[in-house]
Design a protein around this motif. Structure first.
Motif, PDB file in Angstrom:
ATOM      1  N   ALA A   6       9.843  10.036 -12.073  1.00 49.75           N
ATOM      2  CA  ALA A   6      11.034   9.479 -11.428  1.00 49.75           C
ATOM      3  C   ALA A   6      11.184   7.993 -11.768  1.00 49.75           C
ATOM      4  CB  ALA A   6      10.940   9.661  -9.914  1.00 49.75           C
ATOM      5  N   ALA A   7      12.418   7.503 -11.702  1.00 46.78           N
ATOM      6  CA  ALA A   7      12.704   6.105 -12.021  1.00 46.78           C
ATOM      7  C   ALA A   7      12.131   5.177 -10.950  1.00 46.78           C
ATOM      8  CB  ALA A   7      14.209   5.894 -12.130  1.00 46.78           C
ATOM      9  N   VAL A   8      11.586   4.037 -11.375  1.00 45.48           N
ATOM     10  CA  VAL A   8      11.078   3.052 -10.414  1.00 45.48           C
ATOM     11  C   VAL A   8      12.199   2.145  -9.922  1.00 45.48           C
ATOM     12  CG1 VAL A   8       8.779   3.087 -11.440  1.00 45.48           C
ATOM     13  CG2 VAL A   8      10.415   1.367 -12.204  1.00 45.48           C
TER      14      VAL A   8
ATOM     15  N   PHE B  19      17.666  -9.196 -10.341  1.00 43.95           N
ATOM     16  CA  PHE B  19      16.313  -8.641 -10.387  1.00 43.95           C
ATOM     17  C   PHE B  19      15.240  -9.616  -9.897  1.00 43.95           C
ATOM     18  CE2 PHE B  19      18.513  -5.899 -13.426  1.00 43.95           C
ATOM     19  CZ  PHE B  19      18.040  -4.659 -13.050  1.00 43.95           C
ATOM     20  N   GLY B  20      15.605 -10.871  -9.623  1.00 46.94           N
ATOM     21  CA  GLY B  20      14.604 -11.850  -9.249  1.00 46.94           C
ATOM     22  C   GLY B  20      13.925 -12.433 -10.477  1.00 46.94           C
ATOM     23  N   ALA B  21      13.025 -13.379 -10.235  1.00 48.15           N
ATOM     24  CA  ALA B  21      12.394 -14.114 -11.334  1.00 48.15           C
ATOM     25  C   ALA B  21      11.151 -13.435 -11.901  1.00 48.15           C
ATOM     26  CB  ALA B  21      12.025 -15.519 -10.855  1.00 48.15           C
ATOM     27  N   GLN B  22      10.674 -12.370 -11.252  1.00 49.51           N
ATOM     28  CA  GLN B  22       9.397 -11.800 -11.679  1.00 49.51           C
ATOM     29  C   GLN B  22       9.474 -10.883 -12.902  1.00 49.51           C
ATOM     30  OE1 GLN B  22       6.817 -10.472  -8.349  1.00 49.51           O
ATOM     31  NE2 GLN B  22       8.530 -11.020  -7.041  1.00 49.51           N
ATOM     32  N   PRO B  23      10.406  -9.928 -12.983  1.00 52.91           N
ATOM     33  CA  PRO B  23      10.416  -9.034 -14.144  1.00 52.91           C
ATOM     34  C   PRO B  23      10.679  -9.781 -15.452  1.00 52.91           C
ATOM     35  CG  PRO B  23      11.713  -8.115 -12.342  1.00 52.91           C
ATOM     36  CD  PRO B  23      11.405  -9.537 -11.980  1.00 52.91           C
ATOM     37  N   ALA B  24      10.088  -9.276 -16.526  1.00 54.24           N
ATOM     38  CA  ALA B  24      10.320  -9.862 -17.848  1.00 54.24           C
ATOM     39  C   ALA B  24      11.790  -9.697 -18.223  1.00 54.24           C
ATOM     40  CB  ALA B  24       9.433  -9.180 -18.875  1.00 54.24           C
ATOM     41  N   LEU B  25      12.350 -10.751 -18.821  1.00 58.25           N
ATOM     42  CA  LEU B  25      13.748 -10.750 -19.224  1.00 58.25           C
ATOM     43  C   LEU B  25      13.824 -11.126 -20.696  1.00 58.25           C
ATOM     44  CD1 LEU B  25      16.703 -12.125 -17.159  1.00 58.25           C
ATOM     45  CD2 LEU B  25      16.501 -12.720 -19.581  1.00 58.25           C
ATOM     46  N   VAL B  26      14.493 -10.280 -21.483  1.00 56.76           N
ATOM     47  CA  VAL B  26      14.622 -10.509 -22.923  1.00 56.76           C
ATOM     48  C   VAL B  26      16.094 -10.659 -23.257  1.00 56.76           C
ATOM     49  CG1 VAL B  26      14.176  -9.588 -25.224  1.00 56.76           C
ATOM     50  CG2 VAL B  26      12.555  -9.144 -23.376  1.00 56.76           C
ATOM     51  N   ARG B  27      16.465 -11.799 -23.837  1.00 54.38           N
ATOM     52  CA  ARG B  27      17.847 -12.029 -24.220  1.00 54.38           C
ATOM     53  C   ARG B  27      18.073 -11.536 -25.644  1.00 54.38           C
ATOM     54  NH1 ARG B  27      19.625 -17.998 -23.182  1.00 54.38           N
ATOM     55  NH2 ARG B  27      21.666 -17.076 -23.610  1.00 54.38           N
TER      56      ARG B  27
ATOM     57  N   GLY C 207       0.817  -1.199   0.000  1.00 59.79           N
ATOM     58  CA  GLY C 207       0.000   0.000   0.000  1.00 59.79           C
ATOM     59  C   GLY C 207       0.855   1.255   0.000  1.00 59.79           C
ATOM     60  N   ILE C 208       1.954   1.229   0.764  1.00 57.28           N
ATOM     61  CA  ILE C 208       2.870   2.378   0.784  1.00 57.28           C
ATOM     62  C   ILE C 208       3.559   2.526  -0.567  1.00 57.28           C
ATOM     63  CG2 ILE C 208       4.920   3.353   1.883  1.00 57.28           C
ATOM     64  CD1 ILE C 208       4.095   1.759   4.420  1.00 57.28           C
ATOM     65  N   VAL C 209       3.966   1.384  -1.154  1.00 57.67           N
ATOM     66  CA  VAL C 209       4.617   1.414  -2.471  1.00 57.67           C
ATOM     67  C   VAL C 209       3.678   2.010  -3.521  1.00 57.67           C
ATOM     68  CG1 VAL C 209       5.442  -0.046  -4.365  1.00 57.67           C
ATOM     69  CG2 VAL C 209       6.230  -0.468  -2.028  1.00 57.67           C
ATOM     70  N   ALA C 210       2.390   1.676  -3.438  1.00 58.84           N
ATOM     71  CA  ALA C 210       1.431   2.232  -4.396  1.00 58.84           C
ATOM     72  C   ALA C 210       1.408   3.754  -4.304  1.00 58.84           C
ATOM     73  CB  ALA C 210       0.041   1.657  -4.131  1.00 58.84           C
TER      74      ALA C 210
ATOM     75  N   ALA D 215      13.244 -10.278  -4.015  1.00 65.33           N
ATOM     76  CA  ALA D 215      11.885 -10.613  -4.471  1.00 65.33           C
ATOM     77  C   ALA D 215      10.881  -9.544  -4.068  1.00 65.33           C
ATOM     78  CB  ALA D 215      11.467 -11.973  -3.910  1.00 65.33           C
ATOM     79  N   ILE D 216      11.010  -9.038  -2.850  1.00 63.22           N
ATOM     80  CA  ILE D 216      10.092  -7.988  -2.391  1.00 63.22           C
ATOM     81  C   ILE D 216      10.254  -6.731  -3.246  1.00 63.22           C
ATOM     82  CG2 ILE D 216       9.604  -6.402  -0.496  1.00 63.22           C
ATOM     83  CD1 ILE D 216      10.243  -8.686   1.438  1.00 63.22           C
ATOM     84  N   ILE D 217      11.500  -6.337  -3.497  1.00 64.76           N
ATOM     85  CA  ILE D 217      11.757  -5.134  -4.289  1.00 64.76           C
ATOM     86  C   ILE D 217      11.284  -5.329  -5.724  1.00 64.76           C
ATOM     87  CG2 ILE D 217      13.595  -3.679  -5.232  1.00 64.76           C
ATOM     88  CD1 ILE D 217      15.081  -4.233  -2.500  1.00 64.76           C
ATOM     89  N   ALA D 218      11.479  -6.522  -6.284  1.00 61.40           N
ATOM     90  CA  ALA D 218      10.980  -6.784  -7.637  1.00 61.40           C
ATOM     91  C   ALA D 218       9.465  -6.621  -7.689  1.00 61.40           C
ATOM     92  CB  ALA D 218      11.374  -8.193  -8.077  1.00 61.40           C
ATOM     93  N   GLY D 219       8.780  -7.116  -6.660  1.00 62.13           N
ATOM     94  CA  GLY D 219       7.333  -6.936  -6.604  1.00 62.13           C
ATOM     95  C   GLY D 219       6.949  -5.470  -6.541  1.00 62.13           C
ATOM     96  N   SER D 220       7.737  -4.677  -5.803  1.00 62.43           N
ATOM     97  CA  SER D 220       7.469  -3.242  -5.699  1.00 62.43           C
ATOM     98  C   SER D 220       7.684  -2.542  -7.044  1.00 62.43           C
ATOM     99  CB  SER D 220       8.377  -2.611  -4.641  1.00 62.43           C
ATOM    100  OG  SER D 220       8.104  -3.152  -3.361  1.00 62.43           O
ATOM    101  N   ILE D 221       8.739  -2.923  -7.752  1.00 65.60           N
ATOM    102  CA  ILE D 221       9.001  -2.334  -9.071  1.00 65.60           C
ATOM    103  C   ILE D 221       7.843  -2.629 -10.015  1.00 65.60           C
ATOM    104  CG2 ILE D 221      10.461  -2.537 -11.129  1.00 65.60           C
ATOM    105  CD1 ILE D 221      12.854  -2.906  -9.236  1.00 65.60           C
ATOM    106  N   LEU D 222       7.362  -3.869  -9.988  1.00 56.20           N
ATOM    107  CA  LEU D 222       6.274  -4.250 -10.891  1.00 56.20           C
ATOM    108  C   LEU D 222       4.947  -3.616 -10.484  1.00 56.20           C
ATOM    109  CD1 LEU D 222       7.178  -7.991 -11.507  1.00 56.20           C
ATOM    110  CD2 LEU D 222       7.351  -6.102 -13.122  1.00 56.20           C
ATOM    111  N   GLN D 223       4.796  -3.321  -9.218  1.00 57.54           N
ATOM    112  CA  GLN D 223       3.611  -2.564  -8.797  1.00 57.54           C
ATOM    113  C   GLN D 223       3.579  -1.197  -9.473  1.00 57.54           C
ATOM    114  OE1 GLN D 223       3.548  -3.125  -4.222  1.00 57.54           O
ATOM    115  NE2 GLN D 223       1.716  -1.977  -4.763  1.00 57.54           N
ATOM    116  N   GLN D 224       4.754  -0.581  -9.573  1.00 58.05           N
ATOM    117  CA  GLN D 224       4.853   0.768 -10.119  1.00 58.05           C
ATOM    118  C   GLN D 224       4.937   0.776 -11.643  1.00 58.05           C
ATOM    119  OE1 GLN D 224       7.783   3.206  -7.644  1.00 58.05           O
ATOM    120  NE2 GLN D 224       8.070   1.160  -6.786  1.00 58.05           N
ATOM    121  N   LYS D 225       5.449  -0.317 -12.223  1.00 55.27           N
ATOM    122  CA  LYS D 225       5.565  -0.400 -13.688  1.00 55.27           C
ATOM    123  C   LYS D 225       5.415  -1.867 -14.083  1.00 55.27           C
ATOM    124  CE  LYS D 225       8.320   1.475 -17.499  1.00 55.27           C
ATOM    125  NZ  LYS D 225       8.159   0.379 -18.465  1.00 55.27           N
TER     126      LYS D 225
END
Length: 268
Positions: A72-74, A138-146, A58-61, A105-115
């Motif tokens: 600003a950058a996420v 970055f953890g397993a959650q964000p999309a990764l493109v090789r 909720g705070i991250v939102a 993992a927590i921070i990755a979730g926060s980044i994806l909340q914002q973007k």
């Protein structure tokens, strides 16, 4: 019943529970309580963790709304490194490796909340190791493109198809970063030997984000003296890429910085 705010929160909660359960624990020897009681205690703690994760989300939102209005950058690599260092410093029952992976993992979730479409471009030239370093950071959650090359990864960021590029030290890409691009982090952050140089650098079209303990990255002529404590990461032609320790007077051409790595060897 506690309601999750987003799929990212679900994944983060699972990461927290799994990592904490898997981490090494060395409690004082004592007569254990019945298993049913202990499992009930674990369930209670898990519910507390979930409640706190949702409170954090909720705070991250709210933070995300402020960043959107300020453009600003996420991704805040310096803040991420400083937070993980701070949480890993006190002696406790969890190792730095466990804590680093939980908060990654927590921070990755926060980044994806914002973007939601936050994307990591990996210019690995077929080297799976660079992709694994990107996922570790970055953890397993964000999309990764090789992608096939460092230039392709940087171009993806320039075109808005990716938010960051993770690139190995091979080649000469570091000599020709586009205007507005900086090295903002390095991988791995968690390492068993902090004296070993990074294997990949993380590039973004955003300002650097100091963590409070950082290595400056500079381009130096091959025949220029290296400042005390500096280290050459790679070189090509008449130019060297060097990492300088904190407190070094500015020299050469700056292309960014990265947080000094976290030593994973401290026993819990």
């Amino acid at each position: 019943m506690i309601q999750l705010r987003s799929p990212s929160t679900v994944l983060t909660a699972l990461a927290v529970m799994g990592a904490l359960a898997a981490g090494p624990v060395r409690a004082e020897e004592a007569a254990p309580r019945p298993l049913e009681v202990l499992r009930g205690e674990i369930d209670r703690v898990d519910q507390d963790l979930l409640r706190l994760l949702n409170e954090r989300a909720g705070i991250v939102a709210e933070v995300g709304r402020g960043k959107t209005s300020a453009n600003a950058a996420v991704f805040r690599p310096g803040r991420q490194a400083a937070l993980i260092r701070k949480l890993s410093a006190p002696a406790g029952l969890q190792s730095p490796a466990t804590l680093a992976r939980v908060w990654t993992a927590i921070i990755a979730g926060s980044i994806l909340q914002q973007k939601r479409d936050f994307t990591v471009a990996v210019g690995d030239a077929g080297d799976l190791g660079i992709a694994l370093l990107a996922q570790d950071y970055f953890g397993a959650q964000p999309a990764l493109v090789r992608l096939a090359s460092a230039d392709d990864a940087i171009s993806a960021v320039a075109a808005g198809r990716a938010d960051v590029a993770v690139i190995g030290l091979q080649g000469t890409w570091w000599q020709r970063l586009p205007a507005g691009f900086h090295v903002v982090a390095a991988a791995p952050f968690l390492t068993a030997d902090p004296s070993v140089p990074p294997q990949a650098l993380i590039v973004a079209r955003q300002p650097t984000d100091p963590s409070g303990d950082d290595r400056a990255l500079v381009l130096l002529p091959a025949n220029a003296p290296l400042p005390t404590g500096g280290r050459v990461l790679t070189e090509a032609g008449s130019t060297r890429l060097a990492a300088l320790p904190p407190g070094t007077a500015p020299v050469g051409v700056s292309i960014g910085l990265y947080a000094s790595p976290l030593d994973a060897r401290r026993a819990p």
